[in-house]
Scaffold this active site. Structure first.
Site, PDB file in Angstrom:
ATOM      1  N   ALA A 143       0.863  -1.125   0.096  1.00  0.00           N
ATOM      2  CA  ALA A 143      -0.052   0.178   0.117  1.00  0.00           C
ATOM      3  C   ALA A 143       1.100   1.135   0.028  1.00  0.00           C
ATOM      4  O   ALA A 143       2.102   1.061   0.074  1.00  0.00           O
ATOM      5  CB  ALA A 143      -0.928  -0.039   1.182  1.00  0.00           C
ATOM      6  N   LYS A 144       0.249   2.344   0.110  1.00  0.00           N
ATOM      7  CA  LYS A 144       1.074   3.444  -0.240  1.00  0.00           C
ATOM      8  C   LYS A 144       1.927   3.817   1.097  1.00  0.00           C
ATOM      9  O   LYS A 144       3.042   4.558   0.950  1.00  0.00           O
ATOM     10  CB  LYS A 144      -0.038   4.677   0.019  1.00  0.00           C
ATOM     11  N   ARG A 145       1.822   3.200   2.259  1.00  0.00           N
ATOM     12  CA  ARG A 145       2.671   3.454   3.244  1.00  0.00           C
ATOM     13  C   ARG A 145       4.130   2.765   2.777  1.00  0.00           C
ATOM     14  O   ARG A 145       5.142   3.161   3.687  1.00  0.00           O
ATOM     15  CB  ARG A 145       2.205   2.768   4.668  1.00  0.00           C
ATOM     16  N   GLY A 148       5.558   3.275   0.356  1.00  0.00           N
ATOM     17  CA  GLY A 148       6.357   4.092  -0.809  1.00  0.00           C
ATOM     18  C   GLY A 148       5.393   3.691  -2.184  1.00  0.00           C
ATOM     19  O   GLY A 148       4.562   2.985  -2.022  1.00  0.00           O
TER      20      GLY A 148
END
Ligand SMILES: [Zn+2]
Length: 330
Positions: free
Chosen positions: A255-257, A259
């Site tokens: 996911a976005k966390r 990167g």
């Protein structure tokens, strides 16, 4: 009653049909690429046919430009298809026919519960992705009672009569799912007047004569629900293969966390597709080192058996090794 599709005749000599089914509700990332690569190779290894289907039925969440971007991502990876793209939003009449087949058997009922109603009524809510099991608030309703709901909005829910269901997963082996853990009676038609994912996918896989579905193992809980729909619609189900996902160093789904791992970003940064495909092929056990290789070159090397049972942990070092310096989490 017909659902506008014909059941695939039982024929052991019938061709292999696989599918790539991106959902344009967001950008495709490295995790999606690994699953597409596996699904594409499985089809090509057997001389099969590949259908490309765009799962755009969840219209409010579809992002502008995401369809074109998904097609560009697949082409960049070196994956091709023989049929499609087929858009779910152009097939609404088929899903409506399927709903009518379910209604004729009283296998669905109108449900006026909101999401918060379901959560409040659930005695033992659990925090898994499927949410709390539906408590059956509206299960006493018949199909005919929908007429008396007048202008109240409602969804159609499928009656789940089985406690548990077992299916043979082509990768995981026998897989048993307790239906309560998949949310119990499930929505097949949303109150917005659009089909739910489970119904659309079953109608499509049957119509497109898909013989084997290869997808991420986050969709394991969907399979027993889809098998119930195949049975109710009188359709022959495909084989199912659920493969482990790609996770970040913290073990959580990519996911976005973690990167930026979007394929569009890799493309724009000038990463060579063979470098990513090589990394993914190595993660699947098809090559000994993560060296560049093209998707077509992998066809003779493809084997499902070498795939690790665990998720693939993607690290910033992996991305750096293919020439991509991932930005930090937003
Ligand atoms: Zn309800």
């Amino acid at each position: 009653m017909s659902v506008g599709i014909s059941a695939r005749p039982i024929n052991l000599l019938s061709r292999y049909v696989g599918r790539l089914a991106p959902s344009p509700t967001g950008a495709q990332h490295v995790g999606n690429a690994r699953t597409y690569l596996i699904a594409w190779l499985a089809a090509r290894r057997r001389g099969g046919h590949v259908v490309l289907r765009i799962e755009d039925i969840d219209s409010p969440r579809v992002k502008a430009g995401a369809v074109q971007s998904a097609l560009d991502d697949l082409r960049w990876l070196g994956l091709d298809w023989d049929e499609g793209p087929i858009f779910q939003t152009e097939r609404l009449s088929f899903y409506e026919s399927a709903l009518r087949v379910l209604q004729a058997q009283e296998l669905v009922y109108p449900c006026t519960c909101s999401r918060s109603d379901v959560e409040r009524a659930a005695s033992a809510p659990h925090a898994d992705q499927e949410g709390p099991a539906y408590p059956g608030t509206c299960a006493g309703r018949t199909v005919g009672s929908a007429a008396s709901l007048e202008d109240r909005s409602f969804a159609w829910r499928f009656r789940v009569k089985s406690e548990a269901l077992e299916f043979m997963d082509g990768f995981r082996g026998p897989t048993q799912i307790r239906m309560r853990e998949t949310g119990g009676d499930f929505v097949v038609w949303k109150y917005l007047g659009t089909p739910a994912y489970q119904l659309a996918v079953v109608v499509d896989d049957a119509a497109q004569q898909v013989t084997e579905v290869i997808r991420g193992d986050d969709l394991v809980p969907s399979t027993p629900r889809q098998l119930l729909l195949y049975e109710a619609l009188g359709l022959r189900p495909p084989g199912f293969i659920h493969v482990p996902l790609v996770v970040g160093p913290d073990g959580r789904r990519l996911a976005k966390r973690h990167g930026d791992t979007r394929l569009v970003s890799l493309r724009q940064a000038g990463v060579r597709p063979e470098a990513l495909v090589g990394l993914l092929a190595w993660s699947c056990g098809w090559i000994d080192e993560p060296a560049p290789i093209s998707a077509p070159e992998l066809v003779p090397r493809f084997r499902l058996e070498t795939l690790p049972k665990q998720a693939f942990v993607l690290t910033p070092q992996h991305l750096a090794s293919i020439g991509f310096a991932s930005g930090s989490s937003e």
